[in-house]
Design an enzyme around this catalytic site. Structure first.
Site, PDB file in Angstrom:
ATOM      1  N   ASP A  77     -10.887   2.770   4.568  1.00 42.08           N
ATOM      2  CA  ASP A  77     -11.978   1.177   4.495  1.00 42.08           C
ATOM      3  C   ASP A  77     -12.646   1.468   4.648  1.00 42.08           C
ATOM      4  OD1 ASP A  77      -9.924  -0.431   4.834  1.00 42.08           O
ATOM      5  OD2 ASP A  77      -8.638  -0.122   6.205  1.00 42.08           O
ATOM      6  N   LYS A 133       0.919  -1.165   0.063  1.00 43.81           N
ATOM      7  CA  LYS A 133      -0.068  -0.016  -0.245  1.00 43.81           C
ATOM      8  C   LYS A 133       0.503   1.492  -0.019  1.00 43.81           C
ATOM      9  CE  LYS A 133      -3.678  -2.222   2.262  1.00 43.81           C
ATOM     10  NZ  LYS A 133      -4.577  -2.739   3.029  1.00 43.81           N
ATOM     11  N   GLN A 148      -4.525  -1.462   9.781  1.00 48.42           N
ATOM     12  CA  GLN A 148      -4.204  -3.317   9.381  1.00 48.42           C
ATOM     13  C   GLN A 148      -4.922  -4.585   9.616  1.00 48.42           C
ATOM     14  OE1 GLN A 148      -3.732  -3.103   5.749  1.00 48.42           O
ATOM     15  NE2 GLN A 148      -3.878  -5.584   5.653  1.00 48.42           N
TER      16      GLN A 148
HETATM   17  N1  GUN Z   1      -6.695  -6.957   5.898  1.00 50.04           N
HETATM   18  C1  GUN Z   1      -7.105  -6.999   4.784  1.00 50.04           C
HETATM   19  N2  GUN Z   1      -7.777  -6.468   4.115  1.00 50.04           N
HETATM   20  C2  GUN Z   1      -7.266  -5.925   4.107  1.00 50.04           C
HETATM   21  C3  GUN Z   1      -8.034  -4.170   4.359  1.00 50.04           C
HETATM   22  O1  GUN Z   1      -8.879  -4.174   3.193  1.00 50.04           O
HETATM   23  N3  GUN Z   1      -8.398  -2.891   5.029  1.00 50.04           N
HETATM   24  C4  GUN Z   1      -7.638  -3.701   5.619  1.00 50.04           C
HETATM   25  N4  GUN Z   1      -7.670  -2.491   7.088  1.00 50.04           N
HETATM   26  N5  GUN Z   1      -6.786  -5.025   6.570  1.00 50.04           N
HETATM   27  C5  GUN Z   1      -7.393  -5.744   6.281  1.00 50.04           C
END
Ligand code: GUN
Length: 289
Positions: free
Chosen positions: A117, A50, A94
């Site tokens: 998110d 990311k 995350q």
């Molecule tokens: N863990 C796996 N996919 C995601 C996501 O799209 N956002 C977040 N915050 N954690 C994740």
């Protein structure tokens, strides 16, 4: 039948290319803050990806890592500091956290205007009510984008979603049955009976179970569209790292049975990141400074 691959990498690059143009017109770049808690190797990889993508397209990132022993107060303290910082436009924690019992309180703590998110109940509620205007979770949004890009119709069709997580399965089911998508959705989960039969009845089968090899060829209806959201690391002594990334679907078997299929890697994963970048840009535009 040999299936057509749904190429998430090229779809993601198109989105990122458009974002670069918009970011370059801003006086100050969008700024995403990312919190990771504990040492989950997969989470570390995802966050690195990311940050690298953000950097490539001119989005600024700040990341912070707390130890696995961090308590809820410390985690929410960090979120609150970012909530109050007008120079931070988007906040991402995350998932999963070392203690899943904290997830709800963490989703609640993120300012809905910075919740890129889409997991805060305000944004999730807008989605559940079929209303626009909120942030939509990135993986479901990416899957819908991929289906549209390949001209795969959802209206009136039976979509089977395996998995009911807050991150993928649950918001994806809501999105697919919203006006405009108009799918008939069956949401399955670990307690569902006759999973194989239900899966096989789907025009579109989406697996977000996190279980390698769960979806065999005999789970897939003839000519179905298969979207594999699984990101599972399995042991592979022949790989330099000793492990390999696979999805939930038996890919070789799927190729022979379905019309379209997403590869792993290179399917849904890149779109999750692209949709996150899009949400961060939206947050920057909506909230200024
Ligand atoms: N863990 C796996 N996919 C995601 C996501 O799209 N956002 C977040 N915050 N954690 C994740």
């Amino acid at each position: 039948m040999t299936a057509t691959l749904l190429d998430g990498r090229s779809a993601a690059e198109e989105i990122l290319g458009a974002i670069v143009g918009e970011v370059s017109r801003l006086d100050r770049p969008p700024h995403l803050a990312i919190l990771r808690v504990g040492e989950n190797e997969a989470s570390r990889c995802y966050v690195e990806r990311k940050c690298a993508t953000a950097k490539r397209i001119g989005i600024r990132t700040t990341s912070r890592v707390l130890t696995a022993s961090a308590n809820l107060e410390e985690i929410i303290g960090q979120i609150d500091r970012w909530n109050g910082d007008s120079g931070i436009h988007g906040i991402l924690v995350q998932m999963p956290l070392p203690d899943s019992a904290m997830h709800g309180a963490v989703f609640d703590a993120i300012d809905p205007k910075k919740d890129v998110d889409g997991f805060n109940p305000h944004n999730f509620g807008l989605l559940a009510q079929g209303r626009g205007g909120g942030f939509v979770p990135c993986t479901p949004n990416g899957i819908v984008h991929l289906l549209r890009r390949y001209g795969i119709a959802t209206s009136g069709r039976h979509v089977v979603v395996i998995g009911r997580s807050t991150i993928v399965g649950r918001p994806l089911s809501l999105l697919l049955q919203s006006r405009g998508m108009d799918a008939t959705v069956t949401q399955c989960h670990s307690k569902s009976e006759n999973l194989r039969e239900i899966a096989k009845s789907g025009h579109i089968l989406i697996s977000a179970a996190g279980s390698p090899g769960l979806v065999g060829g005999d789970w897939i209806g003839d000519g179905a569209v298969v979207v594999d959201v699984g990101q599972n690391f399995i042991a592979d002594p022949s790989a330099p790292s000793g492990k390999r990334l696979v999805g939930d679907v038996d890919f070789a078997a799927a190729l022979d049975r379905c019309s379209y299929v997403t590869p792993v890697p290179g399917g849904v994963g890149p779109l999750t990141v692209a949709m996150l970048m899009k949400n961060v840009l939206m947050a920057r535009i909506a909230n200024g400074c």
